[in-house]
Design an enzyme around this catalytic site. Structure first.
Site, mmCIF file in Angstrom:
data_model
loop_
_atom_site.group_PDB
_atom_site.id
_atom_site.type_symbol
_atom_site.label_atom_id
_atom_site.label_comp_id
_atom_site.label_asym_id
_atom_site.label_seq_id
_atom_site.Cartn_x
_atom_site.Cartn_y
_atom_site.Cartn_z
ATOM 1 N N ASN A 200 -3.502 -6.950 -0.892
ATOM 2 C CA ASN A 200 -3.259 -7.344 0.550
ATOM 3 C C ASN A 200 -2.004 -7.553 0.089
ATOM 4 O O ASN A 200 -1.936 -9.006 0.464
ATOM 5 C CB ASN A 200 -4.731 -7.651 0.983
ATOM 6 C CG ASN A 200 -3.735 -7.517 2.657
ATOM 7 O OD1 ASN A 200 -2.158 -7.295 3.023
ATOM 8 N ND2 ASN A 200 -5.006 -7.983 3.964
ATOM 9 N N ASP A 223 1.434 2.833 5.844
ATOM 10 C CA ASP A 223 1.144 3.779 7.354
ATOM 11 C C ASP A 223 2.013 3.397 8.011
ATOM 12 O O ASP A 223 2.160 2.184 8.598
ATOM 13 C CB ASP A 223 -0.356 3.458 7.164
ATOM 14 C CG ASP A 223 -1.715 3.724 7.937
ATOM 15 O OD1 ASP A 223 -0.962 4.102 9.082
ATOM 16 O OD2 ASP A 223 -2.269 3.290 7.652
#
Length: 352
Positions: A200, A223
């Site tokens: 992440n 995204d």
């Protein structure tokens, strides 16, 4: 008239233990319809040995074989702000040995008796062409690499660089890992300078990368997180751009953004233009960069957009030298801090 239900005799300890044993033995088994359906333990064991198609007997994709994408598809939307401690990361970048699991045969690794002293060759970015394992660190990141199209393309486009794809989804990461392993097996000596890691990046980049250690960072079709409440999840923001500027090399470091969502592209442009550590490249400068062409055509998402015939929006930003930021036109002063257009400042229309 009062109904009194019949009472069952109280079980003895012996009968209770026998019933529990029988229930355990038959748990999860179907009731046989005939004598032919009865399976003895011996026949069950023989059937298990003969079942070579069992998923437990072999992995989905053998190491060194090209994986099939249909078995590794995953949900596209992931919340990067969730508290998930499943990621492994060091306390500081110096503790990472990238050659152990990612670049064991990197072309820049020292061979026996080679690359010692002053005989080390250097490329155009003043990077040693031969190095010890501690000198092999990623300097090109494909953040949100998806199924690895750009990561693999950059391995041959930038043979002197160390490419690392970063992906937050575990199934997709495993697909890219197997894909790179298959390419290394098929093309001996190639693709040794690229790898993939599940991580992440919104949380753990400071744990893995040192200051001014990166040459290029790619954000390809991230995204969009359309809902306003989810905008903090976007991979490009004012706070994160300061992190990226910390990791990119001053003067030469570049940040690449591409998307098929115009609103997200405007978000990228607005935040990158207002950041004092980045300068937007002109169209002529982008045309001279071969990585821009690869970014547009090599990603799986880019190919999907190409087939659909929709537009792609992209921009490239260069990391400014520290001295220009401190003393140049981008310096933050009391006079220009609140000037409209600088550092993200814009007028707000107040309702009367």
């Amino acid at each position: 008239v009062t109904f009194v239900p019949p009472t069952m005799p109280s079980p003895t300890p012996e009968t209770a233990a026998a019933a529990a044993s029988a229930d355990t033995a038959t748990a999860g088994t179907k009731r046989p319809r005939s004598d032919d359906d009865v399976t003895t333990p011996t026949t069950a064991a023989a059937a298990a040995e003969n079942d070579t198609s069992s998923s437990a007997a072999r992995p989905l994709t053998a190491e060194g074989q090209m994986p099939q994408k249909k078995f590794y598809r995953s949900r596209a939307h992931v919340n990067p702000l969730s508290h998930n401690n499943a990621y492994e990361y060091p306390t500081k970048p110096a503790l990472l040995d990238w050659t152990a699991g990612h670049y064991p045969n990197h072309p820049k690794l020292k061979k026996d008796g080679e690359g010692d002293g002053d005989d080390q060759k250097k490329d155009g970015n003043d990077n040693d062409n031969t190095s010890s394992s501690s000198g092999i660190v990623p300097n090109v990141l494909d953040i949100g690499c998806g199924f690895g199209g750009l990561t693999i393309a950059l391995a041959t486009l930038l043979p002197q660089s160390t490419i690392l794809g970063l992906e937050i989804r575990d199934k997709v990461t495993e697909y890219v890992r197997l894909r790179i392993a298959a390419l290394r097996k098929e093309h001996s000596g190639q693709y040794q300078n690229c790898s993939v890691l599940r991580s992440n990046t919104m949380k753990f980049m400071p744990n893995m990368f040192a200051k001014s250690s990166l040459d290029k960072v790619f954000f390809c079709f991230p995204d969009p997180h359309f809902k306003r409440k989810n905008h903090p999840r976007r991979i490009v923001s004012g706070r994160l751009l300061s992190e990226y500027a910390y990791f990119l090399r001053p003067t030469t470091g570049r940040l690449y953004c591409i998307t098929d969502v115009e609103e997200l592209h405007q978000w990228h442009v607005r935040h990158c233009r207002s950041h004092p550590l980045f300068r937007e490249l002109s169209q002529e400068e982008m045309d001279e960069d071969p990585c821009v062409a690869a970014m547009r055509v090599e990603t799986e998402e880019g190919k999907k957009v190409e087939r659909a015939g929709t537009a792609k929006y992209y921009a490239v930003y260069q990391r400014l030298p520290d001295e220009d930021v401190v003393a140049g036109s981008h310096a933050v002063t009391a006079e220009n801090f609140w000037t409209e257009g600088n550092f993200g400042v814009r007028k707000s229309e107040q309702k009367e």
